[in-house]
Design a protein around this motif. Sequence first.
Motif, PDB file in Angstrom:
ATOM      1  N   GLY A  83       8.044   5.743 -11.572  1.00 20.83           N
ATOM      2  CA  GLY A  83       7.122   5.085 -10.652  1.00 20.83           C
ATOM      3  C   GLY A  83       6.691   6.105  -9.618  1.00 20.83           C
ATOM      4  N   SER A  85       4.495   7.050  -6.279  1.00 16.97           N
ATOM      5  CA  SER A  85       3.807   6.559  -5.083  1.00 16.97           C
ATOM      6  C   SER A  85       3.056   7.718  -4.443  1.00 16.97           C
ATOM      7  CB  SER A  85       4.806   5.988  -4.079  1.00 16.97           C
ATOM      8  OG  SER A  85       5.496   4.904  -4.637  1.00 16.97           O
ATOM      9  N   TYR A 117       4.187   0.972  -6.708  1.00 11.26           N
ATOM     10  CA  TYR A 117       3.810   2.301  -7.182  1.00 11.26           C
ATOM     11  C   TYR A 117       2.322   2.347  -7.470  1.00 11.26           C
ATOM     12  CZ  TYR A 117       8.826   2.205  -7.908  1.00 11.26           C
ATOM     13  OH  TYR A 117      10.172   2.056  -7.723  1.00 11.26           O
TER      14      TYR A 117
END
Length: 171
Positions: A83, A85, A117
Amino acid sequence: MKSPAKSPSSNVRSTLDRIDLSILEALRESGRITYQALSERVGLSARPCLERVKRLEQKGVIRGYTALIEPSALGHDIIALAGISMRDPSAVARQRLERAMTAHQAVVELQVVNGEYDYIARIVAPTLAAYEALTDAFLADPGFGIGRIHTTFVLKTLKSFDGYPASHSRD
């Protein structure tokens, strides 16, 4: 398998009939099926069956054909779901990151998502150290604008992605 230039429109989806869906399901299950066997399976003669397959290819419903390979057979012992970000969500940073990730052979799938995310990537690597080196390199480059990468390692695959189902597309 190559990605389509654009997704088929809803107009294309609405023109798929029972035979088209049967063709798609048969090809999803066995991409190496002969046209003769495919035509027998869906109840058409070979020529109209071939014409339907060609039409489905031209309309972008069938993106391509591929072999499904066991990752560990090629030394991909680490499969990670990452994930990602963004720290810098600017268009320039996103485009740079997307180009780099889609070009990297270890990144086998990349999705833009909503929620916690900005991206979810499926990444393969031979070792944990190789995976760590890859993610460290992405994090270290400020031009990518990554704030953090949250990794979940696959411990055991119970069902692999083998393609999208055709039979449920009208439910």
